[in-house]
Design a protein around this motif. Structure first.
Motif, short mmCIF file in Angstrom:
data_model
loop_
_atom_site.label_atom_id
_atom_site.label_comp_id
_atom_site.label_asym_id
_atom_site.label_seq_id
_atom_site.Cartn_x
_atom_site.Cartn_y
_atom_site.Cartn_z
N ILE A 19 0.81 -1.22 0.00
CA ILE A 19 0.00 0.00 0.00
C ILE A 19 0.84 1.27 0.00
CG2 ILE A 19 -1.84 -1.20 1.25
CD1 ILE A 19 -1.25 0.57 3.68
N SER A 140 -6.07 5.16 4.98
CA SER A 140 -6.35 4.53 3.70
C SER A 140 -5.53 3.25 3.48
CB SER A 140 -6.06 5.51 2.56
OG SER A 140 -6.22 4.89 1.31
N PHE A 141 -6.08 2.38 2.64
CA PHE A 141 -5.38 1.16 2.22
C PHE A 141 -4.90 1.28 0.77
CE2 PHE A 141 -7.75 -0.16 5.87
CZ PHE A 141 -6.98 -1.13 6.47
N ALA A 144 -9.16 -0.07 -3.30
CA ALA A 144 -10.15 -1.02 -2.80
C ALA A 144 -9.63 -2.45 -2.93
CB ALA A 144 -11.46 -0.85 -3.55
N ARG A 147 -7.13 -3.12 -0.20
CA ARG A 147 -7.87 -3.25 1.06
C ARG A 147 -8.46 -4.65 1.20
NH1 ARG A 147 -12.91 -2.68 3.48
NH2 ARG A 147 -12.96 -1.39 5.37
N LYS A 148 -9.06 -5.15 0.14
CA LYS A 148 -9.66 -6.48 0.17
C LYS A 148 -8.61 -7.56 0.43
CE LYS A 148 -12.52 -9.60 -2.63
NZ LYS A 148 -13.23 -9.75 -3.94
N PHE A 151 -7.32 -7.27 4.12
CA PHE A 151 -8.32 -7.74 5.07
C PHE A 151 -8.38 -9.27 5.09
CE2 PHE A 151 -9.40 -3.58 5.96
CZ PHE A 151 -10.56 -3.44 6.70
N ALA A 196 -11.04 3.38 -0.44
CA ALA A 196 -10.03 2.61 0.28
C ALA A 196 -9.73 3.17 1.66
CB ALA A 196 -8.74 2.57 -0.53
N GLY A 197 -10.41 4.26 2.06
CA GLY A 197 -10.16 4.82 3.37
C GLY A 197 -10.46 6.31 3.42
#
Length: 209
Positions: A19, A140-141, A144, A147-148, A151, A196-197
């Motif tokens: 990231i 933020s990541f 998106a 981020r997925k 996680f 994303a954040g």
């Protein structure tokens, strides 16, 4: 504290590493700033600091309250070949050992959830920014998709991940941050809500009275 710093650094390097180059590109594009002094607040092991140094002409102050993180940040900068432009500093975001009007760019990814007094921290950020400078602080990541992916891996490593994230996010909702920004008296600020954040953006008037 040492064990905690080592664990955090391992997760940052093994899971979150992708990231930081993305976030570095984003804040450089949003700000239009590519030289001068940058401050990375709550820098941890310095992955964002190194990415910013690699992608710009900025000299980066990697500021973290944990002395163990300074060593990890030096290791990161050495590994990325930018040790000459990343300077780890052990200090508190609420009382930064930096003169007024110093930083062209201030960034912080993730540490905002742990600041004890964000009103005071926001004032400090505005103080250290030079006229025309900008800050992006948030969680933020990057994208998106990242981020997925993160996680999924963190859920595998930590069954309480979703609960932990929800708890931290609850400490810094957009509504709460807007209220704290208003209380801080910071002149120019807004909340950037991305897929994303979320980021708090603080700018300093380029032509102060």
């Amino acid at each position: 504290m040492k064990k905690s710093a080592e664990g955090f650094t391992r997760i940052a390097r093994e899971v979150f590493a992708p990231i930081y180059p993305v976030i570095a590109e984003q804040v450089l594009a949003w700000s239009g700033i590519r030289d001068g002094i940058c401050m990375d607040l709550g820098s941890g092991p310095g992955l964002l600091s190194a990415a910013l140094a690699e992608k710009s002409g900025l000299s980066v102050i990697a500021l973290d309250a944990d002395p163990a993180m300074a060593r990890f940040a030096r290791e990161t900068a050495d590994g990325h070949g930018c040790a000459d432009r990343v300077n780890p500093v052990v200090a508190d975001v609420h009382r930064m050992p930096v003169k007024d009007n110093t930083a062209s760019l201030v960034v912080s990814r993730g540490s905002i959830y742990f600041w004890e007094d964000r009103v005071r921290a926001f004032r400090e950020i505005e103080r250290v920014l030079r006229p025309g400078g900008v800050a992006f602080v948030g969680g933020s990541f990057g994208t998106a998709a990242l981020r997925k992916t993160i996680f999924a891996e963190m859920r595998r490593r930590n069954p309480d991940w979703d609960r932990d994230i929800a708890r931290r996010s609850g400490w810094a909702t957009a509504e709460t941050l807007r209220r704290e920004l208003a209380a801080s008296g910071v002149a120019l600020s807004r909340i950037r809500e991305e897929e994303a954040g979320m980021w708090v953006e603080i700018r300093k008037d380029p032509t102060p009275i």
